[in-house]
Enzyme design. Structure first.
Site, PDB file in Angstrom:
ATOM      1  N   CYS A  96    -110.607 -34.321 -57.539  1.00 17.63           N
ATOM      2  CA  CYS A  96    -111.725 -34.010 -56.636  1.00 17.63           C
ATOM      3  C   CYS A  96    -111.951 -35.163 -55.663  1.00 17.63           C
ATOM      4  O   CYS A  96    -111.858 -36.331 -56.034  1.00 17.63           O
ATOM      5  CB  CYS A  96    -113.012 -33.795 -57.421  1.00 17.63           C
ATOM      6  SG  CYS A  96    -112.848 -32.618 -58.774  1.00 17.63           S
ATOM      7  N   CYS A 133    -117.476 -27.617 -44.221  1.00 17.90           N
ATOM      8  CA  CYS A 133    -116.588 -28.780 -44.163  1.00 17.90           C
ATOM      9  C   CYS A 133    -115.660 -28.709 -42.962  1.00 17.90           C
ATOM     10  O   CYS A 133    -114.983 -29.678 -42.642  1.00 17.90           O
ATOM     11  CB  CYS A 133    -115.776 -28.888 -45.443  1.00 17.90           C
ATOM     12  SG  CYS A 133    -116.739 -28.524 -46.917  1.00 17.90           S
ATOM     13  N   HIS A 159    -114.909 -37.723 -48.148  1.00 21.81           N
ATOM     14  CA  HIS A 159    -115.169 -36.432 -47.491  1.00 21.81           C
ATOM     15  C   HIS A 159    -116.640 -36.295 -47.124  1.00 21.81           C
ATOM     16  O   HIS A 159    -117.377 -35.537 -47.727  1.00 21.81           O
ATOM     17  CB  HIS A 159    -114.724 -35.305 -48.429  1.00 21.81           C
ATOM     18  CG  HIS A 159    -114.897 -33.924 -47.861  1.00 21.81           C
ATOM     19  ND1 HIS A 159    -114.879 -33.641 -46.512  1.00 21.81           N
ATOM     20  CD2 HIS A 159    -115.084 -32.733 -48.496  1.00 21.81           C
ATOM     21  CE1 HIS A 159    -115.057 -32.328 -46.340  1.00 21.81           C
ATOM     22  NE2 HIS A 159    -115.195 -31.762 -47.524  1.00 21.81           N
TER      23      HIS A 159
END
Lengths: 380, 489
Positions: free
Chosen positions: A203, A80, A329
């Protein structure tokens, strides 16, 4: 930074190539005095290759999509934190003098694959043998950090929820965000549990998207725009892959190392920051990030969120874009997207979510559960 | 003559419809590993002596026998296998009890295990199990312990097993005395459904009855005779009346033995039990029928060679302790991964019990890696925790045999070898954690703080460049200067 482009983040119908094309073309188009593809020296593509659609040689697509076939390209992968590392490499290449104009793009297409395949890909960046095969995916790993943070500092589910509420408030103002709706504290606390103490609203979503940034050496940058955004510090660090091996379960050494390096010779201090885009893949991650970045004493990240200090109008606005939590994300795109946000904010182009008078900003990007991290500092 | 010196009896903590059943992460292999561990530990700390011979009454193949030695951390063992039937158990016990013991030569172990799960391909997994799941391990050594004082028996003739049992018992038990304990460890059933003691031993009808066995093995199970012997050893008072053990082996042999205690016998049972029995639902029982044994990972993949390579660490907690920095490296490597030194490494083993949970989560449905889909369907949500061992290192474990919501930081755990996940035709095994319910948690949890947050003020050196002067802006292409902004020294 002389230009930046961004696609909508979310569950999109576009494929990865279309997303990449859209972001890099937008970045090209955003350069105030115009930049053509053939002026770009090298390209850096940050992507995990989620789903396996193109793991090897993916960076050559960057040259194709920007319309500069033949240019040197690099595929940067640190989970990430791929975006942060790609940006850092481009910055270093420019500082070395070998590169004058660099294109950095981040890309991930995550919603194409079946749910079991997605669970696999979401887990590949942790420790396979000792963590994943003990039954953990990333929500579980960050849940362990949250569990320990509660033991050591008393960080409550309400503090976690405060981070989600704040980032959703910001995301609601960001037209590129995946989740553009506000959340209440009650809804967060009542959301289905994923990995205790983390619930669904703790999340980040699974998102598609791409972002691109154009970097140039100082002299060229001044020719391309009257308001470049300067990258004035860059740091990176790493830590043991498995959380169990790390010094602390409530702190990411990779972040601390990266922050120390970035601030070592920076022209401003932490207290002078106007905003920070930090890596909040889970709510606990933002709390830990602010502590590790040295913006607040260890253990107080939770109370900072509860006190409203990190809202758009607080003393230290954090994740005005909505963060990973609300903006989305798309793994490889995230680090680049953070710089896109900073480019907008420092140029006073962030619209409704504009942090008034922002001149100094920090971007913090974490790979996995903290095995790698970057910190970039930018100013007008 | 040889004596039963120590025994261990393992019963899983799960129940289904009144029967003791193994958890979905247990099987004959893991039950046997546990029984053997307890046997090794019952000899006292530091007394892990390998047996001189291993006699197993199981279906396990050669590879599994080698794996048993691996799990116990023992060298390859001299192994004799017996068929997993009552006759096999009879043969193993006869050989172990009657063989001439030579003191100091090491023990002979007899092991058997039985699971209760539905066999693959069963029409309905929700049918109640036919028997209890358990494992037993017996160690015979020397002549001090429980020995066989007398024995009798005979072949079963045309008149059937009932009469053969009565004849054998009558020969062995001349007086009309209630045996101290008689363990019914046989698949043979009297038509009455109970043991007609009055007919066998001349007891008056309605008189005192010997206690019933703790575990019933009502089919052709090798466990009956072995469990009976373990229970007899556990319950025999030193100097008290002799218990009797009797069993009937298959359709061919009846055997009755009187036991006597000539010295102490240790009997270990399967560790601390949870506060309340853990029940398995019909749904999760049904889900056990067809484990996806041939699953191939869609993802994070551990090749079999790497799995085998790390077995010493994964199964026995073996690592290298660095004499230079004091840290542990698991699995062992040539270089300390903390300080980089290689000259002070010592191979060592972490203690199996006593690690403390530092952080805990419950993995809910959908948050598990695909490898654990089967586990999720057969057990529901599960807890995963990071545990710190007293010498320092931490490891991550799934916590088993527990309601996952009851797992909290501060609890003390022991490790047990369990199935982890199926992969490419076999189960992968590794250690999981079991909460030591008999040890108080250390209670580290602190209450939430109400203090006001404190944003960091200028704690960094003042900026060396005035804002607007460019700071560490990139130099011109080809420029000679190399800014130090991102340089490590």
């Amino acid at each position: 930074m002389v230009g930046a482009g961004h696609t909508r983040f979310g569950a999109l119908s576009d494929g990865p190539k279309a997303l990449l094309r859209s972001a890099v073309q937008a970045a090209l188009g955003s350069v105030d005095k115009g930049l053509t593809a053939k002026q770009i020296d090298e390209g850096y593509l940050a992507t995990l290759g989620f789903g396996g659609w193109q793991i090897g040689n993916a960076a050559s697509l960057l040259a194709e999509e920007v319309g500069r076939p033949g240019m040197a390209v690099h595929h940067v992968e640190n989970a990430c934190a791929s975006g942060g590392f790609a940006l850092r490499q481009a910055v270093q290449a420019i500082r070395s003098g070998d590169v004058s104009v660099a294109l950095v793009a981040g890309l991930e297409k995550m919603t194409d694959v079946s749910s079991s395949r997605r669970r696999y890909w979401l887990g590949v960046s942790g420790d396979t043998e000792w963590e994943r095969l003990a039954g953990l995916t990333f929500p579980g790993v960050y849940a362990l950090l949250a569990s320990r943070h509660r033991v050591e500092y008393g960080t409550s589910p309400e503090a976690l929820a405060a981070v989600a509420v704040k980032n959703h408030d910001n995301g609601a103002l960001n037209p590129n965000a995946h989740l553009q709706k506000r959340l209440t504290m009650e809804a967060c606390l009542a959301s289905p549990r994923v990995a205790d103490p983390l619930g669904l609203t703790d999340c980040c979503p699974v998102s598609d998207g791409a972002a691109a940034v154009l970097l140039a050496s100082a002299d060229i940058a001044r020719r391309l725009t009257d308001t470049p955004v300067w990258v004035v510090g860059s740091g990176a660090g790493s830590d043991f892959l498995a959380v169990q091996d790390r010094e602390s379960l409530t702190s990411l050494r990779a972040t601390k190392v990266a922050a120390a390096e970035a601030f070592r010779h920076a022209p401003f201090t932490r207290a002078q920051l106007d905003l920070a885009e930090v890596h909040d893949c889970f709510t606990i991650a933002e709390i830990i990030a602010l502590e590790d970045l040295g913006m607040i004493t260890a253990g107080r990240g939770g109370s900072l969120a509860l006190a409203g200090e990190t809202t758009l109008h607080g003393r230290m606005p954090v994740n005005p874009s909505g963060g990973l939590k609300a903006k989305g994300h798309p793994l490889g795109a995230t680090g680049v997207s953070q710089l896109y946000e900073i480019f907008q904010q420092l140029r006073d182009e962030a619209g409704e979510r504009q942090v008034k008078g922002a001149e100094r900003a920090l971007a913090h990007n974490v790979g996995g559960s903290g095995a790698t991290a970057t910190v970039l500092l930018a100013s007008l | 003559m040889s004596a039963l010196r120590s025994a261990s009896l393992v019963r899983p903590v799960w129940e289904y419809r009144g029967r003791s059943v193994e958890g979905a992460d247990e099987d004959e292999f893991t039950l046997l590993v546990r029984a053997g561990e307890l046997l090794l530990e019952s000899a006292g700390p530091g007394a892990r002596r390998p047996p001189r011979r291993l006699m197993t009454v199981t279906e396990l193949d050669e590879g599994a026998h080698k794996a048993l030695a691996d799990a116990w951390g023992l060298p390859t063992l001299d192994t004799v296998t017996f068929p997993p039937t009552e006759l096999g158990a009879y043969q193993a016990l006869t050989q172990a009890l009657d063989e001439d013991a030579v003191p100091g030569e090491g023990a002979v172990w007899v092991l058997a295990a039985r699971t209760a799960s539905p066999r693959p391909g069963a029409t309905s997994g929700s049918e109640p199990p036919a028997h209890d799941a358990a494992a037993v391990a017996l160690a015979f050594e020397g002549t001090s312990g429980v020995v066989s004082a007398r024995k009798t028996g005979g072949h079963i003739g045309a008149d059937g097993p009932g009469l053969a049992v009565e004849r054998a018992f009558a020969r062995w038990w001349p007086a009309p005395t209630v045996p101290w304990r008689a363990v019914w460890a046989t698949g043979f059933r009297y038509p009455e459904g109970t043991i007609p003691w009055e007919r066998i031993a001349g007891l008056p009808p309605g008189g005192p009855q010997p206690p019933l066995p703790d575990l019933a093995f009502e089919d052709d199970s090798p466990l009956g005779p072995l469990v009976a012997l373990a229970i007899a050893a556990r319950d025999t008072p030193i100097g008290g009346a002799a218990p009797s053990l009797w069993f009937h082996a298959t359709s061919q042999i009846v055997a009755v033995r009187e036991l006597a205690r000539t010295g102490p016998t240790t009997v270990a049972t399967g560790g601390p039990a949870p506060a309340k029995p853990l029940s398995i639902t019909d749904e999760t029982w049904e889900a056990r029928r067809d484990p996806p044994l041939n699953a191939v990972s869609e993802g994070a993949y551990l090749p079999k060679a790497r799995y085998l390579e790390s077995l010493p660490a994964r199964w026995r907690l073996e690592g290298d302790r660095c004499g230079a920095c004091g840290r542990w490296t698991l699995p062992p490597r040539e270089v300390c991964r903390f300080c980089g030194k290689s000259s002070h490494l010592t191979r060592d083993r972490l203690p199996r019990s006593g690690a403390i949970l530092e952080a805990v989560t419950v993995i809910r449905k959908g948050a598990q890696p695909t490898e654990f889909d089967y586990h999720e369907s057969t057990h529901g949500s599960y807890a995963v925790a990071v545990a710190r061992f007293p010498p320092g290192p931490r490891l991550t474990f799934q916590v088993t045999d527990v309601d996952p919501t009851q797992v909290v930081p501060g609890q003390v755990i022991e490790t047990v070898l369990r199935r982890l996940y199926p992969q490419e035709g076999t189960w992968r095994y590794g250690l999981k954690a079991r909460v030591r319910a008999d040890i108080e948690p250390t209670g580290e949890l602190v209450p939430p703080r109400a203090e006001e947050p404190v944003l960091v003020e200028d704690d960094e050196p003042a900026p060396t460049h005035a804002k607007g002067s460019g700071g560490h802006r990139a130099p011109a292409k080809g420029g000679p200067s190399r800014p130090s902004g991102s340089r490590r020294t």
